[in-house]
Every structure is written in structure tokens, then in C-alpha cells.
Design an enzyme around this catalytic site. Structure first.
Site, PDB file in Angstrom:
ATOM      1  N   GLU A 295       1.713  -0.300  -4.790  1.00  0.00           N
ATOM      2  CA  GLU A 295       0.832   0.792  -5.188  1.00  0.00           C
ATOM      3  C   GLU A 295       1.697   2.052  -5.264  1.00  0.00           C
ATOM      4  OE1 GLU A 295      -3.240   3.109  -3.859  1.00  0.00           O
ATOM      5  OE2 GLU A 295      -1.697   2.671  -2.391  1.00  0.00           O
TER       6      GLU A 295
ATOM      7  N   ASP B  38       0.831  -1.211   0.000  1.00  0.00           N
ATOM      8  CA  ASP B  38       0.000   0.000   0.000  1.00  0.00           C
ATOM      9  C   ASP B  38       0.869   1.266   0.000  1.00  0.00           C
ATOM     10  OD1 ASP B  38      -2.854   1.007   0.561  1.00  0.00           O
ATOM     11  OD2 ASP B  38      -1.738   1.964   2.189  1.00  0.00           O
TER      12      ASP B  38
HETATM   13  C1  GLC Z   1      -4.213   3.130  -0.550  1.00  0.00           C
HETATM   14  C2  GLC Z   1      -5.443   2.259  -0.480  1.00  0.00           C
HETATM   15  C3  GLC Z   1      -6.572   3.087   0.040  1.00  0.00           C
HETATM   16  C4  GLC Z   1      -6.208   3.609   1.407  1.00  0.00           C
HETATM   17  C5  GLC Z   1      -4.887   4.363   1.375  1.00  0.00           C
HETATM   18  C6  GLC Z   1      -4.359   4.588   2.758  1.00  0.00           C
HETATM   19  O1  GLC Z   1      -4.363   4.151  -1.488  1.00  0.00           O
HETATM   20  O2  GLC Z   1      -5.716   1.679  -1.718  1.00  0.00           O
HETATM   21  O3  GLC Z   1      -7.757   2.352   0.122  1.00  0.00           O
HETATM   22  O4  GLC Z   1      -7.212   4.445   1.880  1.00  0.00           O
HETATM   23  O5  GLC Z   1      -3.898   3.648   0.690  1.00  0.00           O
HETATM   24  O6  GLC Z   1      -3.931   3.373   3.321  1.00  0.00           O
END
Ligand code: GLC
Length: 519
Positions: free
Chosen positions: A267, A212
Site C-alpha cells: 500500500e 500496509d
Molecule cells: C492502511 C489501512 C487502513 C489503516 C491504516 C493504518 O491505510 O488500509 O485501514 O487504518 O493503514 O494501519
């Protein structure tokens, strides 16, 4: 020749556990008021859906202990299952059964921040002398008493990324909610603790992680102000510090030290493909990185062509294997964004016809639309409830759920559910299944090169090839028919409206139609 890792040829299916399936078997009304939440046991009971569909792996969004300020992305214990989702035993059963069925399992790893209820943070905030004080970013107020710099947090418009803690008189940094304090990755003990989390799950047998907000872990040690041009933009979508790459190389070594093609997909929420590419390093950082610009691209052939060319230029040309994402738990679904069932069907080809690893968000294979969530029922601080509506499994009033789920059903759930669509060969669900099978059977589609072809306005066509196998994928983005010349001798293998499959191709694309052609 070295073996191609599964995460290059495979397709990953994203499950948002809260909304996927509960233990099932009820009438959906056992608990009125909408408190039903999906569970790990619910996922286990529905694994056959994934096998039938033909995906290779599943990624579970967070199921760890959490106060749920961000529905699990605020983790208070990385090594346990939140009671609403079940137990560690449930997880072990799910993992074992998924493996028995030939499915890999990725889990979410939230590295940038923890919950403010996490014992590390509770300790950190308890006093300026706490041994864990430095695990988070604490700073004195600015001379005017305000936040230490001008960084903005995500979700809430124009809120500082800092919250003052009255007990110790300092601010702590949070790129997301105040309930999600950022971990200071320059502090070795915190890094070691995060590595231990990975080992805990790798030892248990997971096949890898979706990391994440991983681009955000390394911070400018001076925490300098953002320049005026960027001052209103949440820092979570711009943070791009070189120290992150040192962390990623170390993480890669850790993950690769385990046998069996474990993987980390990051991500990298920097909305520019050129900025995503460095996160693969010299193939010694992330195995895969999400590239979000296509997800934010409108239904327009020229715009999509530009996206494909960027991926070729910045990723494949340097040996970075791309990823494709058209839906996830943070964005309106493709059916909602693109505006029609025909486009939702054609979008399946944009996702599954590309060179790179596709990530399919659960429910997009049903062509689900976002739920309409009345203001009184909205729960997400980021306004993302619509795409998180529960999955309808059948046409009964409870749609296969035991209790009434936490969010309203997506529109048309009486028809757009798994059971009804499985009985209907013309459904989008069957289209996804045919495309997945076609992709798996074709080396060109699963692993081949990709090159954009000349096409008339409104049409995007690209060729996929290995030395022994070829396919053409074409998408008509217009609401009228279009001619496309790709030379003679092509047969329609999969068609988004089902028309012409198995027959020689006529050279004409119907409105909103997408095709896979084989020689
Ligand atoms: C990422 C996740 C999202 C979350 C954020 C904070 O973007 O996909 O759902 O709110 O991180 O952890």
C-alpha cells in the site's frame, strides 16, 4: 520463456474478515445489539463463493490479536489470531482449504506501526533505558513543551502525529492513531523482528502479503518539520523517504527466497502515480504497488483517460506491472461514489479490463452501496464504517449470519445478496463472473498490452493485445448513446447491461454502457 507469475495474470479478492461471514446458520438475531463479527471459519465456509466467482486469490485484512482501536490495523501480536476471529488452527484450515480449491492467500502485514498494547511498545514505553526504547520514535518535547515537529496524524483532523507519554516525559510518533505507535525501521533489532513475522507466515504457507502503509516505514532521521505548504496534510500520505527502498530490497529478497511465487503488494498511499513507480525499484522492491489515483477519479472519461496514460507512462513503460483498485475497506464503494447501478456495472470493466492486477473488494461484485450508519452506531475513528457493512449472503432476516453484525446492513440487502443474485442471470454478480471468466480465457485481457484509442467525448476505449489475441474495452461515461468507430468485424463479448452479447457490434454504445469486444 519464464513462467508468468500468478500475481500478474490473476485477480485478488479482498476480504475484510470482520464483515465477510460469521460461522453462519443462525437467524441473525441470536445476539441482539449488533456484536456479530465475521470469522476465519466463516471465510472458510464461503470459499466456494470465490471459486464460483472466478478469482485467483484472496487477501485477508488483519485478523491478528488487536485491541481494535483501528479494527485490527493496530496489532498486538503478529503471530496469533484474535479470539474474535478464531484460532491459528482455523487459519491453517482456511489456508489448506483455499489451496485445495486453487486459491492463493495473501495476508495483511502491518509494518509501519504496532498497537500500543504490543509487548514491544509496552516495553519501549516502560523506561528511557528499556532495551526496546529505540524500536519506536521517542523524542523530547519542543522548547515550548509541544510536539517535536509539525507532522499531522491521519484520521483526526489537524491532530499532531505525536503523543506525550507522561511516565518518561517524551513524545512518541504515530502517523495514524495514538494507539498505533510507529516502529523505528532504522533500528536493526526491530527490523529483524518484523522479518521474523514474515517468516512465521511464509513458513505456514501463505502466498504473500499486502504490506500496509509501506511507503511510511523509512523516516527522515532528523524528523524535520513539513514545509508550510504541506503542514496540514497527514504525514501518512506524504512520507516518502529513500531509506524505505533499502528496506524493500531486503524484504524482496526475503520473500523471493521462498519457493512458489510468493508476492508482496504494497500500500503506497502517495496519491501520484509518478511517486508510486519507484517502489517497484529495478524490479527488486515491491512485486506490486497499489496506485490510488484512479480510485479518486470522478466518473469522467477525460479524467480516466489521463489516469490510464499516467499508468502507461510511469509504470508499464518502465516494466512495473500496475494494479487496479476501485474499492477497499478505506473508501466509499464504487456504487456509492459513482451514483447509479448502471455505473457500478460499467465500473467492473474499468477494474477488470485493464492491464495490471485487479483487486476486487468483497461486496463490490454485488453492487453494494455503503451502509448508512447512524451517528450513534459509528465506530471507526476514520469515518469508514459505510463500506465495511456486513456482506448479505441471502434474503433471510439474518442474511446468512448467525448473530446480528457489528454494523448495519447495506441498503437493499433483501435483493442485493449472494443467493438472490446467483439466481438472477442479469445481476451484477453474474456480470462480474462473466467478466472474470472472459479475462481468464483471453491472454490479451489478462496479460496483453494496453493502448488508449481515439473516442468521442464522454467515451473511453482501449485496446488490449498479445501477438495472438486482441480485445477492445469501451466505457460510455455519459447518460446518452455514443458512436464509437473501432473498425469492422467486432463482436460483443461482454456487455454491462447484457445487451448484444454474442452479436456483431453495431458501433453504438448505450448510455452508461461498457463493453468487451472480440475480433
Ligand atoms: C492502511 C489501512 C487502513 C489503516 C491504516 C493504518 O491505510 O488500509 O485501514 O487504518 O493503514 O494501519
Amino acid at each position: 520463456m519464464t513462467e508468468v507469475p500468478w500475481w500478474r495474470s490473476g485477480v485478488v479478492y479482498q476480504i475484510y474478515p470482520r464483515s465477510f461471514a460469521d460461522d453462519g446458520g443462525g437467524d441473525g438475531a441470536a445476539l441482539a445489539g449488533g456484536v456479530g463479527v465475521g470469522t476465519l471459519e466463516g471465510v472458510r465456509r464461503r470459499l466456494d463463493h470465490l471459486v464460483w466467482l472466478g478469482v485467483d486469490a484472496l487477501w485477508l485484512s488483519p485478523f491478528y490479536r488487536s485491541p481494535m482501536a483501528d479494527f485490527g490495523y493496530d496489532v498486538s501480536d503478529h503471530c496469533d489470531v484474535d479470539p474474535v476471529f478464531g484460532t491459528l488452527d482455523d487459519f491453517d484450515r482456511l489456508l489448506a482449504e483455499a489451496h485445495d480449491k486453487g486459491l492463493r492467500v495473501l495476508i495483511d502485514w502491518v509494518a509501519n506501526h504496532t498497537s500500543d498494547h504490543h509487548p514491544w511498545f509496552v516495553d519501549s514505553r516502560s523506561s528511557r533505558d528499556s532495551p526496546r526504547r529505540r524500536w519506536y520514535h521517542w523524542r523530547n518535547p519542543a522548547p515550548d513543551g509541544g510536539p517535536p515537529n509539525n507532522w499531522r496524524a491521519a484520521f483526526a483532523r489537524d491532530q499532531p502525529a505525536w503523543t506525550l507519554d507522561p511516565t518518561t516525559g517524551q513524545y512518541y510518533l504515530h502517523l495514524f492513531l495514538p494507539e498505533q505507535p510507529d516502529v523505528d525501521w532504522s533500528q536493526r533489532p526491530a527490523v529483524e523482528a518484523m522479518h521474523d513475522v514474515l517468516r512465521f507466515w511464509l513458513d505456514r504457507g501463505v502466498d504473500g502479503f499486502r504490506a500496509d502503509a509501506i511507503h511510511a516505514i523509512g523516516k527522515d532521521p532528523d524528523l524535520a518539520d513539513d514545509p508550510p505548504a504541506r503542514a496540514g496534510t497527514p504525514r501518512s500520505s506524504t512520507n516518502d523517504h529513500p531509506s524505505t527502498h533499502d528496506h524493500l530490497r531486503e524484504l524482496r529478497r526475503l520473500v523471493d527466497s521462498y519457493p512458489g511465487q510468493r508476492v508482496m503488494v504494497g500500500e503506497v498511499y502517495l496519491l501520484d502515480t509518478a511517486k508510486v513507480a519507484p517502489y517497484y525499484g529495478d524490479r527488486d522492491e515491491l512485486h506490486l504497488a497499489f496506485n490510488f489515483p484512479p480510485l479518486y477519479t470522478p466518473w469522467d472519461a477525460a479524467a480516466w483517460r489521463a489516469r490510464l496514460e499516467e499508468v502507461e507512462r510511469h509504470l508499464t513503460a518502465v516494466g512495473a506491472w500496475p494494479t487496479w483498485v476501485l474499492g477497499n475497506h478505506d473508501n466509499p464503494r464504487p456504487r456509492t461514489r459513482y451514483g447509479s447501478p448502471a455505473r457500478a456495472r460499467a465500473a467492473a470493466f474499468l477494474l477488470l479490463g485493464q492491464q495490471g492486477t485487479p483487486f476486487l473488494y468483497a461486496g463490490d461484485e454485488l453492487g453494494l452501496e455503503d451502509a448508512v450508519v447512524p451517528p450513534g452506531q459509528a465506530v471507526d475513528p476514520g469515518g469508514r464504517d459505510g463500506c465495511r457493512a456486513p456482506l448479505p449472503w441471502d434474503a433471510s432476516p439474518g442474511h446468512g449470519w448467525q448473530t446480528r453484525p457489528w454494523l448495519p446492513w447495506p441498503p437493499g440487502a433483501a435483493a442485493r445478496n449472494v443467493e438472490v443474485q446467483r439466481r438472477e442471470p442479469a445481476s451484477i454478480l453474474h456480470l462480474y463472473r462473466r467478466l472474470l471468466a472472459t479475462r481468464r480465457a483471453s491472454p490479451a485481457l489478462s496479460l496483453g498490452t494496453s493502448s488508449v484509442l481515439d473516442a468521442p467525448d464522454g467515451v473511453l476505449a482501449w485496446a488490449r493485445a498479445t501477438p495472438d489475441d486482441r480485445r477492445v474495452v469501451a466505457v460510455n461515461f455519459t447518460d446518452g448513446p455514443r458512436e464509437l468507430d473501432v473498425g469492422p468485424g467486432w463482436t460483443v463479448e461482454v456487455s454491462s447491461d447484457g445487451d448484444g452479447e454474442g452479436r456483431p457490434w453495431t458501433g453504438r454504445l448505450a448510455a452508461d454502457q461498457a463493453l468487451v469486444l472480440h475480433p
